[in-house]
Design an enzyme around this catalytic site. Sequence first.
Site, PDB file in Angstrom:
ATOM      1  N   LYS A  78       9.693  43.077  21.347  1.00  0.00           N
ATOM      2  CA  LYS A  78       9.029  41.796  21.614  1.00  0.00           C
ATOM      3  C   LYS A  78       9.316  41.402  23.051  1.00  0.00           C
ATOM      4  O   LYS A  78      10.369  41.729  23.599  1.00  0.00           O
ATOM      5  CB  LYS A  78       9.562  40.701  20.675  1.00  0.00           C
ATOM      6  CG  LYS A  78       8.633  39.517  20.507  1.00  0.00           C
ATOM      7  CD  LYS A  78       7.635  39.723  19.370  1.00  0.00           C
ATOM      8  CE  LYS A  78       6.773  38.512  19.128  1.00  0.00           C
ATOM      9  NZ  LYS A  78       5.968  38.639  17.896  1.00  0.00           N
ATOM     10  N   ASP A 118       0.778  37.103  21.335  1.00  0.00           N
ATOM     11  CA  ASP A 118       1.603  36.305  20.424  1.00  0.00           C
ATOM     12  C   ASP A 118       1.412  34.835  20.832  1.00  0.00           C
ATOM     13  O   ASP A 118       0.451  34.511  21.540  1.00  0.00           O
ATOM     14  CB  ASP A 118       3.076  36.743  20.450  1.00  0.00           C
ATOM     15  CG  ASP A 118       3.861  36.188  19.262  1.00  0.00           C
ATOM     16  OD1 ASP A 118       3.590  36.589  18.125  1.00  0.00           O
ATOM     17  OD2 ASP A 118       4.717  35.307  19.462  1.00  0.00           O
ATOM     18  N   THR A 206       0.585  19.441  15.493  1.00  0.00           N
ATOM     19  CA  THR A 206       1.015  18.466  16.495  1.00  0.00           C
ATOM     20  C   THR A 206      -0.115  18.153  17.471  1.00  0.00           C
ATOM     21  O   THR A 206       0.013  17.263  18.306  1.00  0.00           O
ATOM     22  CB  THR A 206       2.232  19.011  17.272  1.00  0.00           C
ATOM     23  OG1 THR A 206       1.982  20.378  17.585  1.00  0.00           O
ATOM     24  CG2 THR A 206       3.499  18.922  16.428  1.00  0.00           C
ATOM     25  N   ALA A 239       2.892  27.835  11.993  1.00  0.00           N
ATOM     26  CA  ALA A 239       3.160  27.348  13.356  1.00  0.00           C
ATOM     27  C   ALA A 239       4.305  28.186  13.928  1.00  0.00           C
ATOM     28  O   ALA A 239       4.093  29.324  14.336  1.00  0.00           O
ATOM     29  CB  ALA A 239       3.491  25.860  13.326  1.00  0.00           C
ATOM     30  N   ALA A 261       3.950  32.498  10.118  1.00  0.00           N
ATOM     31  CA  ALA A 261       4.984  32.402  11.148  1.00  0.00           C
ATOM     32  C   ALA A 261       6.004  33.530  11.001  1.00  0.00           C
ATOM     33  O   ALA A 261       6.342  33.927   9.883  1.00  0.00           O
ATOM     34  CB  ALA A 261       5.677  31.051  11.070  1.00  0.00           C
TER      35      ALA A 261
HETATM   36  P1  NAI Z   1      -1.453  29.411  17.736  1.00  0.00           P
HETATM   37  O1  NAI Z   1      -0.682  29.066  18.951  1.00  0.00           O
HETATM   38  O2  NAI Z   1      -2.906  29.698  17.844  1.00  0.00           O
HETATM   39  O3  NAI Z   1      -1.290  28.237  16.646  1.00  0.00           O
HETATM   40  C1  NAI Z   1      -0.105  27.561  16.388  1.00  0.00           C
HETATM   41  C2  NAI Z   1      -0.485  26.142  15.934  1.00  0.00           C
HETATM   42  O4  NAI Z   1       0.691  25.487  15.479  1.00  0.00           O
HETATM   43  C3  NAI Z   1      -1.069  25.276  17.050  1.00  0.00           C
HETATM   44  O5  NAI Z   1      -2.237  24.624  16.581  1.00  0.00           O
HETATM   45  C4  NAI Z   1       0.053  24.282  17.343  1.00  0.00           C
HETATM   46  O6  NAI Z   1      -0.425  23.030  17.806  1.00  0.00           O
HETATM   47  C5  NAI Z   1       0.699  24.167  15.977  1.00  0.00           C
HETATM   48  N1  NAI Z   1       2.079  23.681  15.992  1.00  0.00           N
HETATM   49  C6  NAI Z   1       3.065  23.945  16.869  1.00  0.00           C
HETATM   50  N2  NAI Z   1       4.191  23.309  16.526  1.00  0.00           N
HETATM   51  C7  NAI Z   1       3.913  22.629  15.376  1.00  0.00           C
HETATM   52  C8  NAI Z   1       4.663  21.792  14.526  1.00  0.00           C
HETATM   53  N3  NAI Z   1       5.952  21.516  14.762  1.00  0.00           N
HETATM   54  N4  NAI Z   1       4.062  21.274  13.427  1.00  0.00           N
HETATM   55  C9  NAI Z   1       2.764  21.545  13.162  1.00  0.00           C
HETATM   56  N5  NAI Z   1       2.002  22.318  13.949  1.00  0.00           N
HETATM   57  C10 NAI Z   1       2.567  22.866  15.039  1.00  0.00           C
HETATM   58  O7  NAI Z   1      -0.676  30.641  17.061  1.00  0.00           O
HETATM   59  P2  NAI Z   1      -1.220  31.684  15.978  1.00  0.00           P
HETATM   60  O8  NAI Z   1      -1.718  32.900  16.647  1.00  0.00           O
HETATM   61  O9  NAI Z   1      -2.091  30.973  15.007  1.00  0.00           O
HETATM   62  O10 NAI Z   1       0.148  32.103  15.255  1.00  0.00           O
HETATM   63  C11 NAI Z   1       0.798  31.237  14.331  1.00  0.00           C
HETATM   64  C12 NAI Z   1       2.104  31.878  13.882  1.00  0.00           C
HETATM   65  O11 NAI Z   1       1.840  33.121  13.248  1.00  0.00           O
HETATM   66  C13 NAI Z   1       3.085  32.174  15.010  1.00  0.00           C
HETATM   67  O12 NAI Z   1       4.386  31.932  14.554  1.00  0.00           O
HETATM   68  C14 NAI Z   1       2.893  33.670  15.254  1.00  0.00           C
HETATM   69  O13 NAI Z   1       4.061  34.305  15.750  1.00  0.00           O
HETATM   70  C15 NAI Z   1       2.592  34.157  13.860  1.00  0.00           C
HETATM   71  N6  NAI Z   1       1.832  35.394  13.817  1.00  0.00           N
HETATM   72  C16 NAI Z   1       0.630  35.482  14.445  1.00  0.00           C
HETATM   73  C17 NAI Z   1      -0.089  36.657  14.406  1.00  0.00           C
HETATM   74  C18 NAI Z   1      -1.441  36.785  15.039  1.00  0.00           C
HETATM   75  O14 NAI Z   1      -2.082  37.823  14.844  1.00  0.00           O
HETATM   76  N7  NAI Z   1      -1.912  35.790  15.777  1.00  0.00           N
HETATM   77  C19 NAI Z   1       0.425  37.834  13.690  1.00  0.00           C
HETATM   78  C20 NAI Z   1       1.682  37.608  13.017  1.00  0.00           C
HETATM   79  C21 NAI Z   1       2.360  36.433  13.116  1.00  0.00           C
HETATM   80  N1  PHE Z   2       2.266  39.080  17.622  1.00  0.00           N
HETATM   81  C1  PHE Z   2       1.646  39.489  16.398  1.00  0.00           C
HETATM   82  C2  PHE Z   2       2.715  39.842  15.360  1.00  0.00           C
HETATM   83  O1  PHE Z   2       3.774  39.301  15.362  1.00  0.00           O
HETATM   84  C3  PHE Z   2       0.600  40.572  16.604  1.00  0.00           C
HETATM   85  C4  PHE Z   2       1.096  41.896  17.130  1.00  0.00           C
HETATM   86  C5  PHE Z   2       1.314  42.956  16.259  1.00  0.00           C
HETATM   87  C6  PHE Z   2       1.283  42.132  18.504  1.00  0.00           C
HETATM   88  C7  PHE Z   2       1.720  44.201  16.718  1.00  0.00           C
HETATM   89  C8  PHE Z   2       1.698  43.387  18.970  1.00  0.00           C
HETATM   90  C9  PHE Z   2       1.920  44.407  18.067  1.00  0.00           C
HETATM   91  O2  PHE Z   2       2.534  40.597  14.437  1.00  0.00           O
HETATM   92  K     K Z   3      -2.156  33.469  20.627  1.00  0.00           K
END
Ligand code: NAI
Ligand code: PHE
Ligand code: K
Length: 355
Positions: A78, A118, A206, A239, A261
């Site tokens: 990471k 990410d 938020t 989140a 998350a």
């Molecule tokens: P993003 O940044 O698009 O969305 C996160 C959302 O959470 C935002 O709308 C933000 O305003 C909100 N937020 C932040 N702090 C908050 C709080 N305290 N209470 C309520 N809402 C809050 O991120 P994304 O891509 O949707 O990812 C979400 C989670 O999933 C992250 O933890 C990420 O590491 C995880 N994840 C994402 C993957 C992906 O493919 N995008 C894959 C695997 C895990």
């Molecule tokens: N950041 C995302 C995760 O936690 C997507 C990701 C997967 C990024 C694999 C790179 C490699 O899964």
């Molecule tokens: K993102």
Amino acid sequence: SIDDELRWDGELTVTRHDRETGTTFVIRIDSTRLGPASGGTRAAHYPSIGHALADAGKLAGAMTLKMAVSDLPMGGGKSVIALPAPRNQIDAATWTRILDIHAENIDKLEGNYWTGPDVNTNSSDMDQLSRTTKYVFGRSVGNGGAGSSAHATALGVFEAMKATARRRGLGTLDGRTVLVQGLGAVGGDVVRLAAQAGARLLVADTDPQRLEAASLAGHTVVPAGEVLRTPCDLFAPCAMGGIIDSAAAASIPTMAVAGAANNILTDAAAGEVLRDRGVLCAPDFVANAGGAFHLVGQEVLGWNEDDVVERTRGIGRTLDEVYSLSEERGITTEAAALMLARARLSPASTAAATS
Ligand code: NAI
Ligand code: PHE
Ligand code: K
């Protein structure tokens, strides 16, 4: 502390500081046992460099487990970019400089680490990185990449929600109350899928704009600070990680937890407390693997979108396996998922390493 962080058990920590922007760069390779390390680039404003190192280490470890349990031929790593201010206060020129330096660092690892999107990075950022280094997943589709992994992640989380509700005795999501924390790229899609399945949605974010959209779509808004006190059948943290510690686990008014998350539980003890209360928790590194299937599947293994969907739907079956193992052994679901991942990572597991 930094001393503790440097006694980390992973394979490699790389750091660099850019005085001009006040940015500290961290890349941590947890394991290359099953292939080159991979995991996304997270940009955030951390209280200290120690916090940034710790976050990168925990997230890299989760990637190792995610790849192993998902049967993907990759290791775990990471990147954390510790910004001098919150992301929305960084101007475009500074951000480009930051990405260019990060890309240089990645390139020096010569393919032992592959990044991807990410929190606070997206496909256009991956495009920018790819001007300097080729070790990047998730460039935009127009630029030859697989594009955003969020839809696949959301689909996998939805499968995890269904499998977890079923196993907990809640039946289907139809008529169930589902609380989604975080309405970003993944959470927004999770809300849509759960609503289509007949769930009653409670939503928290938020960001007022995101809440307004959700409320217009007919969902019930919960204040961000009330999430852990709001009764629901299933809680979907989409989140940030570290949301459930032992105290939260002891009181959260829900039957089941399944979300996107990374590192939802602060530690193993929180998982024990949930289990003792009969709250069934989908291990995040199983539930959120859809993004890894999307990126690694398409960009390394030559899968098409249908293959990604099929493998992502399989997350429900993997969770069933995890839940059965946890019942048989009397261990937490987290410990059961760790057993499955470690079996594949163990030195004896040569079939896995050479396949
Ligand atoms: P993003 O940044 O698009 O969305 C996160 C959302 O959470 C935002 O709308 C933000 O305003 C909100 N937020 C932040 N702090 C908050 C709080 N305290 N209470 C309520 N809402 C809050 O991120 P994304 O891509 O949707 O990812 C979400 C989670 O999933 C992250 O933890 C990420 O590491 C995880 N994840 C994402 C993957 C992906 O493919 N995008 C894959 C695997 C895990
Ligand atoms: N950041 C995302 C995760 O936690 C997507 C990701 C997967 C990024 C694999 C790179 C490699 O899964
Ligand atoms: K993102």
